[in-house]
Design an enzyme around this catalytic site. Structure first.
Site, PDB file in Angstrom:
ATOM      1  N   GLY A   1      58.384  22.327  33.859  1.00 49.66           N
ATOM      2  CA  GLY A   1      58.466  20.822  34.496  1.00 49.66           C
ATOM      3  C   GLY A   1      57.575  20.363  33.414  1.00 49.66           C
ATOM      4  O   GLY A   1      57.827  21.017  32.583  1.00 49.66           O
TER       5      GLY A   1
ATOM      6  N   ILE B   1      55.361  18.850  32.247  1.00 42.19           N
ATOM      7  CA  ILE B   1      53.820  19.394  31.232  1.00 42.19           C
ATOM      8  C   ILE B   1      54.638  20.874  30.410  1.00 42.19           C
ATOM      9  O   ILE B   1      53.997  20.602  29.202  1.00 42.19           O
ATOM     10  CB  ILE B   1      53.282  19.748  31.855  1.00 42.19           C
TER      11      ILE B   1
ATOM     12  N   SER C   1      60.777  29.670  35.890  1.00 44.44           N
ATOM     13  CA  SER C   1      59.914  28.619  36.181  1.00 44.44           C
ATOM     14  C   SER C   1      61.739  28.890  37.514  1.00 44.44           C
ATOM     15  O   SER C   1      62.218  30.138  37.853  1.00 44.44           O
ATOM     16  CB  SER C   1      60.790  27.764  35.906  1.00 44.44           C
ATOM     17  N   ARG C   2      60.911  28.549  39.054  1.00 45.31           N
ATOM     18  CA  ARG C   2      61.552  28.532  39.927  1.00 45.31           C
ATOM     19  C   ARG C   2      63.191  27.888  40.575  1.00 45.31           C
ATOM     20  O   ARG C   2      64.103  28.849  40.843  1.00 45.31           O
ATOM     21  CB  ARG C   2      61.242  27.613  41.292  1.00 45.31           C
TER      22      ARG C   2
ATOM     23  N   ALA D   1      46.525  24.555  33.266  1.00 42.04           N
ATOM     24  CA  ALA D   1      47.600  24.177  35.172  1.00 42.04           C
ATOM     25  C   ALA D   1      46.025  24.092  36.325  1.00 42.04           C
ATOM     26  O   ALA D   1      45.408  23.478  36.684  1.00 42.04           O
ATOM     27  CB  ALA D   1      47.644  25.195  35.432  1.00 42.04           C
ATOM     28  N   ARG D   2      45.442  24.914  36.725  1.00 45.16           N
ATOM     29  CA  ARG D   2      44.592  25.467  37.730  1.00 45.16           C
ATOM     30  C   ARG D   2      43.543  26.709  37.684  1.00 45.16           C
ATOM     31  O   ARG D   2      44.650  27.764  37.031  1.00 45.16           O
ATOM     32  CB  ARG D   2      45.021  25.345  39.054  1.00 45.16           C
TER      33      ARG D   2
ATOM     34  N   GLU E   1      35.409  26.391  39.171  1.00 43.12           N
ATOM     35  CA  GLU E   1      34.758  25.272  38.435  1.00 43.12           C
ATOM     36  C   GLU E   1      33.561  24.325  39.388  1.00 43.12           C
ATOM     37  O   GLU E   1      33.574  24.268  40.423  1.00 43.12           O
ATOM     38  CB  GLU E   1      36.259  23.849  38.104  1.00 43.12           C
TER      39      GLU E   1
ATOM     40  N   HIS F   1      38.314  20.681  31.765  1.00 43.39           N
ATOM     41  CA  HIS F   1      39.557  20.363  32.167  1.00 43.39           C
ATOM     42  C   HIS F   1      39.197  19.121  31.700  1.00 43.39           C
ATOM     43  O   HIS F   1      39.433  17.841  32.519  1.00 43.39           O
ATOM     44  CB  HIS F   1      38.389  19.970  33.699  1.00 43.39           C
TER      45      HIS F   1
ATOM     46  N   GLY G   1      42.574  18.182  30.354  1.00 43.00           N
ATOM     47  CA  GLY G   1      43.622  17.637  30.381  1.00 43.00           C
ATOM     48  C   GLY G   1      44.163  16.508  30.268  1.00 43.00           C
ATOM     49  O   GLY G   1      45.404  16.229  29.301  1.00 43.00           O
TER      50      GLY G   1
END
Length: 320
Positions: free
Chosen positions: A155, A157, A176-177, A237-238, A267, A285, A287
């Protein structure tokens, strides 16, 4: 005049926009708002401006009441929001993509440089007061020129990170999708591959995919074993996209060379073994953590909120 509840501290520019049209109840504590306090505050709210630290679920939506019209997340990710629960109640959910793209890509590439060039190790050595001197083989890292960056989630980022990598002379593959715009693929020289090929050929793997059931522990023991033993993993990302226990084992046993993490599974807790390893860079975190970006995020969340309360389409509805 509607009532807007802001669940955490946000830049004043966003609060000023909201206050110009509505009553604003903003949490101003230095710590995250407690759950019971949050449930009490949202009662009767027409809009909620939420941070990613607050869980927006059926319990909270029930506490708010049927008049709630919009939940505006001050983040691009929205795994803290039960979007189907909002949709089922006729509540619009929004987020803030786009405005944090460049800042997050900066952090991703900063982690790539810190991990591959062992900058964190070098700084810790100096701060600890250890003796050192220049040597031919002292703290040798890895060059990026001519190496391959594998982007998982291409995407905004992911593309911005790939542009930085291209400027450093790296080749780009991505998973990617869907295919990215052919013009962007040509600009980056990027080739779409499946995840197993990406892991096998990449010298650096950078994660930029959304988090959800399909990406929970996307990177686990098998995926780490599929990477080169000279490769590095970066996650902005996460946290739960990576199995941190498996990562710690891979780093300790030399399955991969190093890692850089801006996000964590639980976190603000960090898997204890990661704290003991020299070959992983850990940052809290950061970002989107620039003055300009956080202000733009909060202002966009305010714009989303105001649009819905006016009966208009918000700039950034989730899923559209």
């Amino acid at each position: 005049m509607s009532r807007v509840v802001v669940t955490g501290r946000v830049p004043e520019a966003a609060l000023e926009k909201l206050r110009a049209e509505h009553e604003v109840d903003a949490w101003t504590g230095t710590e995250s708002i407690g759950r019971e306090e949050l449930l009490a505050r949202v009662a009767g709210a027409d809009a909620i401006v939420s941070l990613l630290t607050e869980r927006i679920d059926d319990e909270l939506l029930d506490a708010a009441g049927p008049q709630l019209k919009v939940v505006s997340n001050v983040a691009v990710g929205y795994d803290n929001i039960d979007v189907p629960a909002c949709t089922g109640r006729g509540i619009t959910a929004t987020n803030t993509p786009g405005v944090l793209t460049e800042a997050t890509a900066d952090i991703a590439f900063g982690l790539i440089l810190m991990a591959t060039r062992r900058l964190g190790e070098g700084e810790r050595l100096i701060r600890a007061g250890q003796s050192w001197k220049w040597g031919m083989f002292f703290l040798l890292g890895s060059s990026l020129q001519g190496k391959t960056l594998g982007v998982v989630g291409m995407g905004g980022i992911g593309q911005a990170t790939a542009r930085r990598a291209k400027a450093f002379g790296m080749e780009i593959v991505y998973q990617s999708r869907s295919e990215i715009d052919p013009a962007i693929a040509a600009e980056l020289g990027a080739r779409r591959v499946e995840l197993d090929e990406l892991l096998a050929v990449s010298d650096v793997v950078s994660l930029h995919c959304p988090y959800g059931p399909n990406t929970h522990h996307l990177i686990g023991p098998e995926e780490l074993a599929a990477m080169k033993d000279t490769a590095y993993l970066v996650n902005t990302a996460r946290g739960p996209i990576v199995d941190e226990a498996a990562l710690a084992t891979a780093l300790r046993t030399g399955v991969i060379a190093g890692a850089g993490l801006d996000v964590f599974e639980k976190e603000p807790q960090v898997y204890p073994e990661l704290l003991e390893l020299e070959n992983v860079v850990l940052v809290p975190h950061l970002g989107s953590a620039t003055v300009e970006t956080r202000t733009a995020m909060a202002v966009l969340a305010a714009d989303n909120t105001l649009a819905v309360l006016r009966g208009e389409q918000p700039p950034r509805p989730i899923g559209q």
